[in-house]
Design a protein around this motif. Structure first.
Motif, PDB file in Angstrom:
ATOM      1  N   VAL A  21       0.889  -1.091  -0.013  1.00 21.14           N
ATOM      2  CA  VAL A  21      -0.217   0.175   0.007  1.00 21.14           C
ATOM      3  C   VAL A  21       0.849   1.166   0.060  1.00 21.14           C
ATOM      4  O   VAL A  21       0.258   2.184  -0.433  1.00 21.14           O
ATOM      5  CB  VAL A  21      -1.007  -0.099   1.437  1.00 21.14           C
ATOM      6  CG1 VAL A  21      -1.526   1.181   1.481  1.00 21.14           C
ATOM      7  CG2 VAL A  21      -2.119  -0.952   0.857  1.00 21.14           C
ATOM      8  N   GLY A  22       2.150   1.106   0.675  1.00 24.67           N
ATOM      9  CA  GLY A  22       3.073   2.229   0.522  1.00 24.67           C
ATOM     10  C   GLY A  22       3.725   2.535  -0.727  1.00 24.67           C
ATOM     11  O   GLY A  22       4.412   3.437  -0.879  1.00 24.67           O
ATOM     12  N   SER A  23       3.399   1.596  -1.777  1.00 25.46           N
ATOM     13  CA  SER A  23       4.473   1.660  -2.971  1.00 25.46           C
ATOM     14  C   SER A  23       4.053   2.752  -3.798  1.00 25.46           C
ATOM     15  O   SER A  23       2.980   3.397  -3.909  1.00 25.46           O
ATOM     16  CB  SER A  23       4.319   0.273  -3.714  1.00 25.46           C
ATOM     17  OG  SER A  23       2.918   0.252  -4.395  1.00 25.46           O
ATOM     18  N   ALA A  24       4.998   3.249  -4.664  1.00 28.41           N
ATOM     19  CA  ALA A  24       4.729   4.041  -5.771  1.00 28.41           C
ATOM     20  C   ALA A  24       3.547   3.909  -6.526  1.00 28.41           C
ATOM     21  O   ALA A  24       2.776   4.572  -6.980  1.00 28.41           O
ATOM     22  CB  ALA A  24       5.951   4.694  -6.489  1.00 28.41           C
ATOM     23  N   GLN A  25       3.744   2.476  -6.961  1.00 32.86           N
ATOM     24  CA  GLN A  25       2.612   2.072  -8.036  1.00 32.86           C
ATOM     25  C   GLN A  25       1.130   2.516  -7.339  1.00 32.86           C
ATOM     26  O   GLN A  25       0.051   2.773  -7.969  1.00 32.86           O
ATOM     27  CB  GLN A  25       2.716   0.787  -8.133  1.00 32.86           C
ATOM     28  CG  GLN A  25       3.710   0.349  -9.280  1.00 32.86           C
ATOM     29  CD  GLN A  25       3.513  -1.254  -9.500  1.00 32.86           C
ATOM     30  OE1 GLN A  25       2.421  -1.717  -9.423  1.00 32.86           O
ATOM     31  NE2 GLN A  25       4.672  -1.736 -10.326  1.00 32.86           N
TER      32      GLN A  25
END
Length: 504
Positions: A220-224
């Motif tokens: 959930v914290g990813s750039a995607q």
């Protein structure tokens, strides 16, 4: 890789042109709406058409960029994530005033697309309205009934401390990754309260349940996912979203099986855990022909998964930071262990010992402050138009209370960016509370498990430090231990190994 490079990788030329056309339409609509607003809006960097301020943000660690922007634009400012207008609150005074003094106005939850996909507006963390109010009331009451902040919870945690210590002993002082053991221990506290029993650490279903929850928090914290939340209709096919939905689907299936198993042996006169209490309440409302009840299967499933994810990750992550900091700063570990030996001697720690362990308590608080594991909290949303600190913020605006700017506020902390337990000690070495210590947020959305988390952190940390000396792996110096947080929705330590050497 830059944001634009990521975006081009996601798109074919035809798709990209379609994206640009659609975003242009959205931008024109939002611009027209913005021109009709009344009042002075919070300042902020000038947004680009369509992209807003995306090119100025580090999507993997946006909290760092937002803290830097606050130095230019003040404690209340506006950024645009794509075409989405977001108001950021920075520093102790602004965050505290908004969440406490304007609790109603800033009290709604912003449910981003990925959280709506995975929770559908049910449960506690990602819900609003009457359903959220009822589920939060129910969860708070039930958690208290099952000992949150009381002796009953203390005995459960101390039992789990024993299991965790046994697991660490099996490593015989050799390097091991701290993530799994600590996550299993904190997961079992929530499991015992929710389901009425704990799981063995080698239970495959339990291990997978913990892994899926941790994976989702990281993804959930990813750039995607940040891009998906901004442009959900355009990049819904990205890999990380599919992984999150797959993990969620599997977890829901497992939770349903656990609930059905408890339902088969349900005794209306004996509640074993939160699930039993919910099922009994659900049956009563059905018997009374209540048609608009919030006690339905979806609210039960998502309340359970919310409690499991939030209650496991945040406490485990803080404990892992604590152990890493002890290994990095052995002189502070020396002081903790000297205090524990002097006060406890060889007996088991108890919650009541906290008042006699001021340095240990200060180290735990300083770990929470420095780690700042939820740097942007979970975003809020304004429930109505509000004028705040002279700025007009319209109803439905996304609001980010920048908790890391509170915990690292240079006007509140003597050395905000270093590990300094003295922040919580007076000149005589007694523990002192600090107003700007807000790791659990504040106001209507304050963490409902705060008292349980505090008890867990104290008992797990002291028990571990009573029994073990934590050191870097052979060949690694204290200076080489990396304090750079990993990327994720919560900020855990980067992957590392420690040695837990049994104390004599």
């Amino acid at each position: 890789m830059s944001l634009l490079e990521d975006f081009f990788l996601f798109s074919s030329p035809t798709t990209f042109l379609g994206v640009v056309a659609l975003l242009l339409i959205l931008y024109l609509v939002s611009s027209r709406s913005a021109s009709q607003e009344k009042g002075k809006k919070p300042p902020g960097p000038r947004p680009l058409p369509l992209l807003g301020n995306l090119l100025q943000l580090d999507l993997k660690r946006p909290y760092i960029t937002l803290c830097e922007l606050s130095k230019t634009y003040g404690s209340v400012f506006t950024v645009y994530l794509g075409t989405n207008e977001v108001v950021v609150l920075a520093g102790y005074k602004a965050v505290k005033e908004a969440l406490v003094s304007y609790a109603e106005e800033f009290g709604d939850r912003d449910i981003s697309p990925i959280f709506y996909d995975s929770n559908q507006g049910h449960g506690i963390l990602f819900a609003n309205g009457e359903s959220w109010k009822e589920m939060r009331r129910f969860a708070l009451t039930t958690l208290r009934d099952f000992g949150m902040g009381k002796r009953v919870a203390e005995s459960k945690i101390l039992e789990e401390c024993h299991h965790l210590n046994q697991l660490l002993e099996k490593h015989e002082g050799k390097p091991f990754e701290t993530a799994c053991p600590v996550n299993y221990a904190t997961s079992n506290i929530i499991s015992s309260i929710v389901y009425g029993n704990r799981f063995e650490y080698d239970n495959p279903s339990f291990k997978n349940m913990v892994r899926r929850a941790n994976d989702n928090i990281r993804l959930v914290g990813s750039a995607q996912i940040q891009l998906y939340n901004m442009f959900p209709r355009l990049v819904s096919w990205i890999e990380n979203r599919q992984l999150i939905l797959k993990n969620t689907e599997t977890s829901i299936s497992v939770v349903k099986d656990l609930i059905n198993s408890l339902k088969e042996t349900l005794n209306p006169h004996l509640c074993r855990g939160l699930v039993d209490c919910f099922l009994i309440r659900k049956q009563k409302e059905e018997d009374s022909c209540v048609t608009d009840t919030h006690y339905n299967e979806k609210n039960l499933i998502f309340t359970v998964t919310n409690l499991f994810a939030a209650g496991t990750d945040t406490t485990a992550t803080t404990l892992r930071w604590g152990l890493l900091l002890m290994a990095k700063y052995p002189h502070i570990q020396d002081q903790v262990q000297e205090e524990l030996s002097r006060v406890l001697e060889s007996r088991e720690v108890q919650v009541d010992d906290r008042r006699n362990l001021p340095f240990t308590d200060a180290v735990i608080h300083e770990t929470q402050r420095l780690a700042s594991i939820t740097p942007m909290a979970i975003p809020h949303k304004t429930s109505r138009d509000v004028t705040f600190q002279g700025y007009f913020i319209k109803q439905g605006t996304v609001v980010i209370p920048l908790l890391t700017s509170v915990l690292h506020d240079e006007s509140e902390w003597e050395s905000p960016h270093t590990f300094n337990p003295s922040h919580f000690l007076d000149k005589e070495g007694k523990f002192i509370r600090r107003d700007a210590f807000m790791p659990f947020s504040a106001g209507r959305r304050v963490c409902l498990g705060e008292s349980l988390a505090k008890m867990e952190l104290f008992l797990f940390f002291t028990s571990l430090l009573q029994h073990f000396r934590f050191t870097p792996p052979p060949g690694v110096t204290e200076e080489e231990l990396d304090l750079t947080p990993a990327v994720g929705f919560t900020l855990g330590p980067s992957a590392h190994k420690l040695c837990a050497v049994r104390r004599q």
